[in-house]
Design an enzyme around this catalytic site. Structure first.
Site, PDB file in Angstrom:
ATOM      1  N   ARG A  62       0.814  -1.216   0.000  1.00 34.65           N
ATOM      2  CA  ARG A  62       0.000   0.000   0.000  1.00 34.65           C
ATOM      3  C   ARG A  62       0.844   1.261   0.000  1.00 34.65           C
ATOM      4  O   ARG A  62       0.644   2.169  -0.807  1.00 34.65           O
ATOM      5  CB  ARG A  62      -0.924  -0.009   1.222  1.00 34.65           C
ATOM      6  CG  ARG A  62      -1.911   1.152   1.296  1.00 34.65           C
ATOM      7  CD  ARG A  62      -2.757   1.057   2.553  1.00 34.65           C
ATOM      8  NE  ARG A  62      -3.298  -0.276   2.722  1.00 34.65           N
ATOM      9  CZ  ARG A  62      -4.366  -0.753   2.062  1.00 34.65           C
ATOM     10  NH1 ARG A  62      -4.978   0.025   1.180  1.00 34.65           N
ATOM     11  NH2 ARG A  62      -4.790  -1.977   2.277  1.00 34.65           N
ATOM     12  N   ARG A  88      -9.410   2.319  -2.868  1.00 32.20           N
ATOM     13  CA  ARG A  88      -8.177   2.066  -2.136  1.00 32.20           C
ATOM     14  C   ARG A  88      -8.266   2.768  -0.784  1.00 32.20           C
ATOM     15  O   ARG A  88      -8.653   3.938  -0.705  1.00 32.20           O
ATOM     16  CB  ARG A  88      -6.960   2.618  -2.892  1.00 32.20           C
ATOM     17  CG  ARG A  88      -6.711   1.994  -4.258  1.00 32.20           C
ATOM     18  CD  ARG A  88      -6.050   0.656  -4.132  1.00 32.20           C
ATOM     19  NE  ARG A  88      -4.716   0.768  -3.537  1.00 32.20           N
ATOM     20  CZ  ARG A  88      -4.019  -0.289  -3.085  1.00 32.20           C
ATOM     21  NH1 ARG A  88      -4.546  -1.498  -3.128  1.00 32.20           N
ATOM     22  NH2 ARG A  88      -2.803  -0.112  -2.578  1.00 32.20           N
ATOM     23  N   ILE A  89      -7.936   2.050   0.279  1.00 37.59           N
ATOM     24  CA  ILE A  89      -7.826   2.662   1.591  1.00 37.59           C
ATOM     25  C   ILE A  89      -6.489   3.393   1.651  1.00 37.59           C
ATOM     26  O   ILE A  89      -5.434   2.794   1.428  1.00 37.59           O
ATOM     27  CB  ILE A  89      -7.903   1.603   2.708  1.00 37.59           C
ATOM     28  CG1 ILE A  89      -9.225   0.831   2.611  1.00 37.59           C
ATOM     29  CG2 ILE A  89      -7.759   2.275   4.077  1.00 37.59           C
ATOM     30  CD1 ILE A  89     -10.464   1.670   2.769  1.00 37.59           C
ATOM     31  N   LEU A  90      -6.538   4.688   1.939  1.00 40.47           N
ATOM     32  CA  LEU A  90      -5.328   5.508   1.928  1.00 40.47           C
ATOM     33  C   LEU A  90      -4.711   5.595   3.323  1.00 40.47           C
ATOM     34  O   LEU A  90      -5.423   5.685   4.339  1.00 40.47           O
ATOM     35  CB  LEU A  90      -5.649   6.908   1.421  1.00 40.47           C
ATOM     36  CG  LEU A  90      -6.119   6.978  -0.044  1.00 40.47           C
ATOM     37  CD1 LEU A  90      -6.594   8.381  -0.382  1.00 40.47           C
ATOM     38  CD2 LEU A  90      -4.996   6.547  -0.985  1.00 40.47           C
ATOM     39  N   ASN A 103     -13.747  12.559   0.097  1.00 35.59           N
ATOM     40  CA  ASN A 103     -14.388  11.424  -0.559  1.00 35.59           C
ATOM     41  C   ASN A 103     -15.890  11.595  -0.416  1.00 35.59           C
ATOM     42  O   ASN A 103     -16.368  12.235   0.529  1.00 35.59           O
ATOM     43  CB  ASN A 103     -13.946  10.110   0.077  1.00 35.59           C
ATOM     44  CG  ASN A 103     -14.467   8.905  -0.697  1.00 35.59           C
ATOM     45  OD1 ASN A 103     -14.564   8.952  -1.929  1.00 35.59           O
ATOM     46  ND2 ASN A 103     -14.803   7.831  -0.002  1.00 35.59           N
ATOM     47  N   HIS A 105     -19.278   9.313  -0.051  1.00 34.78           N
ATOM     48  CA  HIS A 105     -19.712   7.943   0.256  1.00 34.78           C
ATOM     49  C   HIS A 105     -21.227   7.864   0.086  1.00 34.78           C
ATOM     50  O   HIS A 105     -21.953   8.750   0.543  1.00 34.78           O
ATOM     51  CB  HIS A 105     -19.328   7.568   1.683  1.00 34.78           C
ATOM     52  CG  HIS A 105     -19.711   6.172   2.052  1.00 34.78           C
ATOM     53  ND1 HIS A 105     -18.972   5.077   1.645  1.00 34.78           N
ATOM     54  CD2 HIS A 105     -20.772   5.685   2.746  1.00 34.78           C
ATOM     55  CE1 HIS A 105     -19.559   3.975   2.087  1.00 34.78           C
ATOM     56  NE2 HIS A 105     -20.648   4.319   2.764  1.00 34.78           N
ATOM     57  N   ALA A 149     -12.829  -0.362  11.535  1.00 33.04           N
ATOM     58  CA  ALA A 149     -13.614   0.647  12.259  1.00 33.04           C
ATOM     59  C   ALA A 149     -13.280   2.064  11.831  1.00 33.04           C
ATOM     60  O   ALA A 149     -14.051   3.000  12.090  1.00 33.04           O
ATOM     61  CB  ALA A 149     -13.407   0.497  13.758  1.00 33.04           C
ATOM     62  N   ASP A 152     -14.106   5.144   6.277  1.00 35.51           N
ATOM     63  CA  ASP A 152     -15.177   6.142   6.094  1.00 35.51           C
ATOM     64  C   ASP A 152     -15.532   6.835   7.407  1.00 35.51           C
ATOM     65  O   ASP A 152     -16.693   7.164   7.648  1.00 35.51           O
ATOM     66  CB  ASP A 152     -16.436   5.497   5.495  1.00 35.51           C
ATOM     67  CG  ASP A 152     -16.185   4.892   4.135  1.00 35.51           C
ATOM     68  OD1 ASP A 152     -15.368   5.447   3.389  1.00 35.51           O
ATOM     69  OD2 ASP A 152     -16.801   3.846   3.809  1.00 35.51           O
TER      70      ASP A 152
END
Length: 545
Positions: A62, A88-90, A103, A105, A149, A152
């Site tokens: 990552r 992608r989780i940043l 972002n 959602h 957890a 977002d």
């Protein structure tokens, strides 16, 4: 100018929407994707927007991928990063190196985080979902592993609710959230950042938006909200709209406490339902009668008063209102501000009317009115206070919102500007004419005798033509009355003396108007020349809808 770097994984419709609309004057500087086949890249290139691809390669972790993304963006200047379907989780490797990252959602966070917000909303059987624009925060641990957890979980900038309808599936809900939620919320948030109206405190996990507040008390725009989130429920579909080729429906706001034709009971159940035009005209008629404390009646045709009057009794008020223009009143809407009695009901059914609106009806009156097969009888209940503060007019691409015109004048508010003082009767007639004129489409002129109309000139592009029309109506259409010795009201100032000349020719002896023209002195001189008393209100009463 604020410039944006957009990161997208697929079609990038939110980014393209921002690029096309340029909220706050922003520019999309570059679009980057990890997928070289992502449709957003071609769409961006067609718009002249630079594109970059940093593919996901086997064996690259990552943080290493994010360093490659940072390197690809290094040659571009931008002030904000916007994600759109960037799956992608940043981590802090990207987030700490770049400006604030946003972002969108597709749910009202914290409800339904994750990658299937639409399906989760449907499974939960909620009636409302929506979207959330939030600041992206690190959702990884020290080893680069995802912390579920924290996904977002960044501070919220703005949200937009979207209804869930029976029969929705994931695809229909996804499209509605995009078009009715994300296409509103994301440009809004971008605009706020472009205007410098947002303060992000990541340590406290808070976002403060200066622009997202109603105008405070004591300003020139007291209480107008930064955003209007108005929800209404479809009450009924209508046969058609203004014309037969237009579909239409009526929606109800159940928070409204004011007497309303939308919430009225139709007492003759066998009669056909109200049409689009019936609702529009009945609303205008009811609002006109709310102007008066005395027994009042109004007859409306195409949202304009064909006649209005107040009197000691309701029947007398209706008879005087109808006599202003009985020919035009054919097929019109009648509104009353008192319980309809039998005497008034007998007069109403004497000619064809579409709808009658009143606070209530005596048993005898209701029996009389229900004999007319095509007459809709609406009961709105006690009129009470006018509580709805704002009105709005939809435009293509937006809407206008304003305070209702609730101005109400008294004799003490009138400034006499002519040599001749108006009589007490003329002053009373001026007040009545002004309150009625508020409901006439501009340019509007109203002629009155006492507290009844005798001629109405509405919707003219020339004010002098409106005078001529009102005089013609009084001369040719009024029954048992005319303009001779009457009062004329004008919804805006007279720019030239010609309107006064026409009024004098019609026999008008007193005029009420706002004043404020650069030619006021000439207009007053014309009134003095003809012995006409004139008073200024100091405020106009345009009605353009």
């Amino acid at each position: 100018m604020t410039r944006i770097a957009g990161l997208a994984g697929n079609r990038g419709r939110n980014l393209l929407n921002v690029a096309d609309r340029r909220p706050g004057g922003v520019d999309l500087a570059v679009v980057l994707s990890y997928d070289p086949e992502a449709p957003v890249l071609e769409a961006a290139a067609e718009r002249g927007i630079a594109t970059e691809v940093v593919p996901l390669e086997d064996g690259v972790d990552r943080r290493e991928h994010e360093r490659a993304v940072n390197e690809a963006l290094a040659d571009y200047e931008f002030d904000l990063v916007c994600l759109d379907g960037y799956m992608r989780i940043l981590s802090e490797t990207f987030l700490e190196a770049q400006p604030t990252t946003l972002n969108v959602h597709p749910s009202l966070l914290p409800a339904f985080p994750g990658d299937d917000a639409w399906g989760d909303a449907l499974e939960a059987d909620v009636s409302v979902t929506g979207c959330t624009v939030h600041v992206v925060t690190d959702a990884t641990d020290a080893d680069g592993e995802i912390l579920e957890a924290e996904i977002d979980a960044g501070p919220i900038v703005t949200q937009e609710p979207v209804p869930v309808y029976e029969g929705d599936d994931g695809e229909t809900l996804k499209e509605r959230v995009l078009h009715e939620g994300e296409f509103r919320a994301y440009p809004r948030a971008v605009k706020w950042f472009a205007e410098g109206a947002v303060d992000v405190d990541l340590e406290a996990g808070e976002v403060t938006v200066d622009a997202d507040v109603p105008s405070p008390d004591g300003t020139n725009h007291d209480g107008l909200p930064a955003r209007r989130l108005a929800s209404s429920d479809r009450l009924n579909t209508l046969r058609y709209g203004e014309n037969p080729h237009q579909d239409a429906a009526v929606y109800a706001d159940y928070t409204c406490d004011e007497a309303s034709v939308v919430h009225a009971d139709q007492l003759n159940e066998g009669a056909k339902a109200l049409s689009y035009n019936n609702y529009n005209d009945a609303d205008g008629a009811l609002n006109l009668t709310k102007e008066f404390d005395e027994p009042a009646a109004a007859v409306i045709k195409h949202t304009n008063p064909a006649g209005c009057a107040t009197a000691d009794t309701l029947a007398e008020a209706y008879e005087r209102a109808l006599s202003t223009d009985p020919m035009s009143a054919f097929g019109g809407i009648v509104a009353l501000n008192r319980e309809c009695d039998a005497a008034t009901a007998e007069l109403v059914i004497d000619s064809f009317k579409e709808v009658v609106v009143a606070p209530g009806y005596s048993e005898d009156a209701l029996e009389i009115l229900c004999e007319k097969e095509n007459l809709r009888v609406l009961e709105v209940g006690e009129l009470g206070e006018r509580t709805d503060r704002f009105t709005e007019k939809p435009l293509v691409g937006g809407r206008l919102v304003q305070e209702r015109d609730l101005q109400s004048i008294t004799v003490a508010d009138l400034e006499v500007v002519t040599e001749r003082e108006p009589s007490a009767e003329e002053l009373e007639s001026m007040v009545f004419a002004w309150q009625t004129l508020k409901h006439v489409k501009s340019n509007g002129i109203l002629l009155a005798q006492g507290t009844e109309t005798v001629g109405v000139g509405m919707g003219q592009v020339s004010r002098v033509d409106a005078v001529r029309l009102a005089a013609m109506k009084a001369d040719e259409h009024a029954e048992g009355k005319d303009a001779e010795g009457g009062v004329m009201a004008s919804d805006a100032f007279f720019p030239f003396p010609d309107g006064i000349e026409e009024a004098a020719e019609a026999g008008i002896e007193a005029v009420v108007q706002p004043g404020g023209s650069v030619n006021d002195d000439d207009v007053i001189a014309a009134a003095d020349e003809h012995g006409i008393a004139m008073a200024f209100t100091g405020q106009r009463s345009f009605r353009h809808d």
